[in-house]
Design a protein around this motif. Sequence first.
Motif, PDB file in Angstrom:
ATOM      1  N   GLU A   1       0.831  -1.213   0.000  1.00  0.00           N
ATOM      2  CA  GLU A   1       0.000   0.000   0.000  1.00  0.00           C
ATOM      3  C   GLU A   1       0.859   1.253   0.000  1.00  0.00           C
ATOM      4  N   LYS A   2       2.042   1.138   0.620  1.00  0.00           N
ATOM      5  CA  LYS A   2       2.916   2.322   0.738  1.00  0.00           C
ATOM      6  C   LYS A   2       3.676   2.612  -0.554  1.00  0.00           C
ATOM      7  N   ILE A   3       3.746   1.635  -1.427  1.00  0.00           N
ATOM      8  CA  ILE A   3       4.526   1.849  -2.660  1.00  0.00           C
ATOM      9  C   ILE A   3       3.810   2.872  -3.550  1.00  0.00           C
ATOM     10  N   PRO A   4       4.554   3.902  -3.970  1.00  0.00           N
ATOM     11  CA  PRO A   4       3.909   4.972  -4.747  1.00  0.00           C
ATOM     12  C   PRO A   4       3.487   4.493  -6.137  1.00  0.00           C
ATOM     13  N   PRO A   5       2.617   5.264  -6.810  1.00  0.00           N
ATOM     14  CA  PRO A   5       2.275   4.895  -8.189  1.00  0.00           C
ATOM     15  C   PRO A   5       3.509   4.960  -9.090  1.00  0.00           C
ATOM     16  N   LEU A   6       3.390   4.385 -10.264  1.00  0.00           N
ATOM     17  CA  LEU A   6       4.513   4.440 -11.214  1.00  0.00           C
ATOM     18  C   LEU A   6       4.813   5.890 -11.568  1.00  0.00           C
ATOM     19  N   PRO A   7       6.086   6.227 -11.752  1.00  0.00           N
ATOM     20  CA  PRO A   7       6.406   7.605 -12.126  1.00  0.00           C
ATOM     21  C   PRO A   7       5.853   7.949 -13.511  1.00  0.00           C
ATOM     22  N   ASP A   8       5.658   9.243 -13.709  1.00  0.00           N
ATOM     23  CA  ASP A   8       5.165   9.692 -15.014  1.00  0.00           C
ATOM     24  C   ASP A   8       6.232   9.408 -16.082  1.00  0.00           C
TER      25      ASP A   8
END
Length: 439
Positions: A41-48
């Motif tokens: 859950e803590k892992i951020p979304p993929l970078p742009d």
Amino acid sequence: MLDRRSFLSASFSGTAAGLAASSLSGLAFRSSFDELLAQLEKIPPLPDHSLLDTNEDAYWAEIRKQFLIPEDVIYLNSGTVGSSPAPVLRAVFEGYETTEKMDAPDPEDYPIWGYAAWNEFRDPLAEFVGCRRDEIALLRNATEANNYIANGIDMKPGDEVLMTDQEHPGGEHPWNLKAKRYGIVVKKVTLPRPVKDSAQVLNLFNQAINPRTRVIFFSHITTFSGVVLPTKELCTLARSKGIVSAVDGAHVIGMMRLNVREIGADMYASSPHKWLLAPKGTGFLYVRDEMIDRLWNTIATEGWDDPKLRAERLQRIGSSNVPSLWGLRASVKLANDIGVDRIERRHRQSADYIFSEMMKRGAESWTSPDAALRCAIVSVNVPPIQRMDLENWMWKTQKIKIRGGDPYKLRLSTPYYLQKKDIERFLAKFDEYKSEKVL
Ligand SMILES: Cc1ncc(COP(=O)(O)O)c(C=O)c1O
């Protein structure tokens, strides 16, 4: 989408059996499973994606955050097995969440079907590797696919298979079994260390082919040295002589651009869990349409003798782990989202860097000096450093995971999420080991 609470309540009991190591008690499992979900859950979304054009290093640093590999660990062994990133893990969990409820609208729809077309998983994979869905069978790994190839081809006693001396046991032994059982003959060409250029390999195969050669079998990228063999040319050579070509491409999918039809192989086996970062236990076998009817099934169940099924006939293995295929599909999507060419370029850059630095340190290269014949695996011989001593020291005291072969060979894999500072740390630690422990 995966929602932690609903996943735990809806499918904890059903999924626990599949996911927990058998030695864990229910309670210990619940807390480690909780922890895993919390971490995810803590892992951020993929970078742009645009960050790739403006600040490529920052993009890859963001990508590194998608992995559960602890921040202070350096993983230089995708050659054995890759680490699946968050989008792939989430997809596997979603697969369980969806299938374990047993509430599919069709009363005949179960999550274990080992008797299905699985087109929703085959289609993206087939497109990714450049073939048609009907030419691909979803299996569990390259070893299994290699066994399907060796078992499935009719050969008479005395017929020969020609391979290299650098095949993985999961590629070579299916043929050794066939030799012992049915009297076929295994012949090998000895690859130079390092291979200088493509012509050298083509000549070796050409000279070794004789009227009894029925099959050539070789690794597209060898496990031993990481050399990228001239696969298209070897398949063309085989075709020109009426010989079947079978390629062990365990390392290729996800490491570099792959188009199996363009290569012209009759059969191609692979393990997407390595460089495509798919779940373990996902693999595939490509069989050129014109070849499918010549390949016997190794596992026979409903449909084994139905030629209309094309390659689907070969993936019918009984009840199977369908959620792992959700993960496989997510790993294809991730590679497409990042861009296969970007990934390959990154792989090459990191490997070239580590290669040139090891050369400066006096290592002997066993991967080709021709950059076109290398990608993301660098294999170097570093006598008198005993590789197992170094491997132990690197892991147990420095949290750096490498692998090699006895006595002195190191095999260094450079997955795209590896940072330059990681490579520099490995090199500094290599120097430290060499000066303190060896010389
Ligand atoms: C060339 C090659 N073939 C086959 C395998 C076996 O892969 P798997 O264990 O996924 O079947 C490996 C594993 O390292 C390999 O390098």
